[in-house]
Design a protein around this motif. Structure first.
Motif, PDB file in Angstrom:
ATOM      1  N   CYS A 206      31.072  13.823 -25.766  1.00 51.29           N
ATOM      2  CA  CYS A 206      30.112  13.078 -24.857  1.00 51.29           C
ATOM      3  C   CYS A 206      30.887  11.438 -24.935  1.00 51.29           C
ATOM      4  O   CYS A 206      31.686  11.245 -25.840  1.00 51.29           O
ATOM      5  CB  CYS A 206      28.845  12.561 -25.572  1.00 51.29           C
ATOM      6  SG  CYS A 206      27.733  11.694 -24.607  1.00 51.29           S
TER       7      CYS A 206
ATOM      8  N   LEU B 104      29.234   8.727 -24.617  1.00 56.58           N
ATOM      9  CA  LEU B 104      28.067   7.815 -25.195  1.00 56.58           C
ATOM     10  C   LEU B 104      27.685   7.958 -26.580  1.00 56.58           C
ATOM     11  O   LEU B 104      28.288   9.089 -27.173  1.00 56.58           O
ATOM     12  CB  LEU B 104      26.842   7.745 -24.317  1.00 56.58           C
ATOM     13  CG  LEU B 104      26.806   7.466 -22.639  1.00 56.58           C
ATOM     14  CD1 LEU B 104      25.483   7.536 -22.081  1.00 56.58           C
ATOM     15  CD2 LEU B 104      27.500   5.977 -22.617  1.00 56.58           C
ATOM     16  N   ARG B 105      27.107   7.381 -27.304  1.00 53.75           N
ATOM     17  CA  ARG B 105      26.642   7.448 -28.737  1.00 53.75           C
ATOM     18  C   ARG B 105      25.337   6.956 -28.823  1.00 53.75           C
ATOM     19  O   ARG B 105      25.013   5.827 -29.337  1.00 53.75           O
ATOM     20  CB  ARG B 105      27.776   6.683 -29.606  1.00 53.75           C
ATOM     21  CG  ARG B 105      29.053   7.253 -29.751  1.00 53.75           C
ATOM     22  CD  ARG B 105      29.065   8.874 -30.333  1.00 53.75           C
ATOM     23  NE  ARG B 105      30.226   9.274 -30.499  1.00 53.75           N
ATOM     24  CZ  ARG B 105      31.143   9.960 -29.358  1.00 53.75           C
ATOM     25  NH1 ARG B 105      30.498   9.961 -28.174  1.00 53.75           N
ATOM     26  NH2 ARG B 105      32.359  10.429 -29.778  1.00 53.75           N
ATOM     27  N   CYS B 106      24.157   7.672 -28.274  1.00 52.66           N
ATOM     28  CA  CYS B 106      22.964   7.293 -28.245  1.00 52.66           C
ATOM     29  C   CYS B 106      22.407   6.959 -29.691  1.00 52.66           C
ATOM     30  O   CYS B 106      22.553   7.870 -30.445  1.00 52.66           O
ATOM     31  CB  CYS B 106      22.059   8.056 -27.397  1.00 52.66           C
ATOM     32  SG  CYS B 106      22.658   7.990 -25.631  1.00 52.66           S
TER      33      CYS B 106
ATOM     34  N   TRP C 244      19.508   7.366 -30.861  1.00 52.10           N
ATOM     35  CA  TRP C 244      18.510   8.577 -31.105  1.00 52.10           C
ATOM     36  C   TRP C 244      19.048   9.993 -30.766  1.00 52.10           C
ATOM     37  O   TRP C 244      18.273  10.886 -30.330  1.00 52.10           O
ATOM     38  CB  TRP C 244      17.366   8.093 -30.631  1.00 52.10           C
ATOM     39  CG  TRP C 244      17.308   7.419 -29.111  1.00 52.10           C
ATOM     40  CD1 TRP C 244      17.091   6.325 -29.053  1.00 52.10           C
ATOM     41  CD2 TRP C 244      17.525   8.211 -27.991  1.00 52.10           C
ATOM     42  NE1 TRP C 244      17.154   6.166 -27.707  1.00 52.10           N
ATOM     43  CE2 TRP C 244      17.513   7.260 -26.889  1.00 52.10           C
ATOM     44  CE3 TRP C 244      17.986   9.415 -27.537  1.00 52.10           C
ATOM     45  CZ2 TRP C 244      17.836   7.554 -25.519  1.00 52.10           C
ATOM     46  CZ3 TRP C 244      18.105   9.792 -26.139  1.00 52.10           C
ATOM     47  CH2 TRP C 244      18.110   8.816 -25.183  1.00 52.10           C
TER      48      TRP C 244
ATOM     49  N   THR D  46      21.305  15.258 -30.072  1.00 54.48           N
ATOM     50  CA  THR D  46      22.393  16.557 -30.271  1.00 54.48           C
ATOM     51  C   THR D  46      23.650  15.872 -30.928  1.00 54.48           C
ATOM     52  O   THR D  46      24.658  15.872 -30.252  1.00 54.48           O
ATOM     53  CB  THR D  46      22.553  17.430 -29.028  1.00 54.48           C
ATOM     54  OG1 THR D  46      23.037  16.327 -27.933  1.00 54.48           O
ATOM     55  CG2 THR D  46      21.594  18.044 -28.440  1.00 54.48           C
TER      56      THR D  46
ATOM     57  N   SER E 279      28.077  14.803 -29.934  1.00 56.46           N
ATOM     58  CA  SER E 279      28.649  13.449 -29.561  1.00 56.46           C
ATOM     59  C   SER E 279      29.076  12.673 -30.899  1.00 56.46           C
ATOM     60  O   SER E 279      30.291  12.583 -30.830  1.00 56.46           O
ATOM     61  CB  SER E 279      27.401  12.660 -29.005  1.00 56.46           C
ATOM     62  OG  SER E 279      26.303  12.649 -30.006  1.00 56.46           O
TER      63      SER E 279
ATOM     64  N   GLY F  58      25.958  17.080 -25.368  1.00 59.85           N
ATOM     65  CA  GLY F  58      27.062  16.022 -24.760  1.00 59.85           C
ATOM     66  C   GLY F  58      27.161  15.652 -23.289  1.00 59.85           C
ATOM     67  O   GLY F  58      25.911  15.532 -22.795  1.00 59.85           O
TER      68      GLY F  58
ATOM     69  N   LYS G 205      20.658   6.158 -19.529  1.00 51.96           N
ATOM     70  CA  LYS G 205      20.232   5.674 -20.711  1.00 51.96           C
ATOM     71  C   LYS G 205      20.208   4.211 -20.850  1.00 51.96           C
ATOM     72  O   LYS G 205      20.807   3.592 -20.283  1.00 51.96           O
ATOM     73  CB  LYS G 205      21.499   6.104 -21.507  1.00 51.96           C
ATOM     74  CG  LYS G 205      21.845   7.362 -22.103  1.00 51.96           C
ATOM     75  CD  LYS G 205      20.752   8.355 -22.421  1.00 51.96           C
ATOM     76  CE  LYS G 205      20.848   9.626 -22.688  1.00 51.96           C
ATOM     77  NZ  LYS G 205      20.567  10.536 -21.413  1.00 51.96           N
TER      78      LYS G 205
HETATM   79  S1  SF4 Z   1      21.762  11.787 -25.874  1.00 57.97           S
HETATM   80 FE1  SF4 Z   1      23.213  12.606 -24.589  1.00 57.97          FE
HETATM   81  S2  SF4 Z   1      24.198  10.977 -23.828  1.00 57.97           S
HETATM   82 FE2  SF4 Z   1      23.180  10.266 -25.507  1.00 57.97          FE
HETATM   83  S3  SF4 Z   1      25.211  10.400 -27.153  1.00 57.97           S
HETATM   84 FE3  SF4 Z   1      23.668  12.336 -27.290  1.00 57.97          FE
HETATM   85  S4  SF4 Z   1      24.652  13.886 -25.891  1.00 57.97           S
HETATM   86 FE4  SF4 Z   1      25.681  11.999 -25.281  1.00 57.97          FE
END
Ligand code: SF4
Length: 223
Positions: free
Chosen positions: A29, A31-33, A35, A38, A42, A72, A116
């Motif tokens: 991924c 990004l690194r959300c 919360w 998964t 990521s 991801g 996001k």
């Molecule tokens: S929620 Fe989705 S976009 Fe955000 S870090 Fe996890 S896999 Fe990536």
């Protein structure tokens, strides 16, 4: 491409909720959300390198017509276009679950876009990159113009609606395709947030989505 998991379940979120589907979860991924539900795709990407034939063979082993290509971020996978073309040739209905930060000319029946919001930005060394990448209006516009779509927003508090309104306006998006979903990987948190979020959905005329997979099986992989 690196595959975290391939499994058969029911779609737990969005407009195709309840539809039996094979999930192809691609690892990796951009990004690194904070919360992320998964993190094994990521923050700490896991999985084996698999070729298209392996993936198609596994998908073909299940009876489902619906396939959900998820992550991801599946749109950054090098063979994503070829994978979706092959799935289409096999007559599968294809949903792609993406954050909408990257465009690729995939074949797709439902582009499930989850832009996001600021609530996703983590602290620490990933903060700046995540904040720079998470909202790409030009990509979102292209995706919504080229594909049948839904806009699925992950909501942590009522103030998030200000940002959601601004995005819808900026994209001139169809309000009928907007879905609000509570953030959380715990059934009790989802229920608490779901109660006020459902009221907001009623006021706004947006669709509300639970996270059925969490309600049914908890925060587990492969469901
Ligand atoms: S929620 Fe989705 S976009 Fe955000 S870090 Fe996890 S896999 Fe990536």
């Amino acid at each position: 491409m690196r595959i975290a998991e391939i499994f058969y379940s029911i779609q737990g979120e969005g407009s195709l909720i309840g539809v039996p589907s094979v999930f192809v979860r691609i690892s990796g991924c951009n990004l690194r959300c904070a919360w992320c539900d998964t993190p094994y795709t990521s923050w700490k990407p896991e999985g084996e390198e698999r070729d298209l034939e392996f993936i198609l063979d596994r998908v073909g082993g299940f009876k489902a017509r619906h396939v959900v290509v998820t992550g991801g971020e599946p749109m950054i996978a090098p063979e994503i276009v070829a994978l979706t073309r092959r799935l289409h040739e096999y007559g599968r209905h294809i949903t792609i679950e993406t954050a909408g930060t990257v465009y690729a000319p995939v074949v797709c029946d439902l582009m499930s876009i989850s832009p996001k919001l600021a609530n996703s930005t983590p602290g620490g060394r990933w903060a700046a990159q995540h904040e720079r990448v998470r909202f790409q209006p030009d990509v979102l516009r292209r995706l919504t113009e080229h594909y049948e779509y839904q806009l699925k927003f992950v909501v942590t508090n009522p103030e998030d609606l200000n940002e959601i309104h601004a995005i819808i306006e900026q994209l001139d998006a169809d309000r009928g395709k907007v879905i609000l979903m509570p953030e959380g990987v715990d059934a009790s948190v989802l229920r608490e947030r779901g109660i006020w979020l459902a009221e907001i959905a009623k006021c706004e005329g947006f669709r509300y989505s639970p996270r059925l997979q969490v309600d049914l099986w908890g925060n587990r992989r492969g469901v």
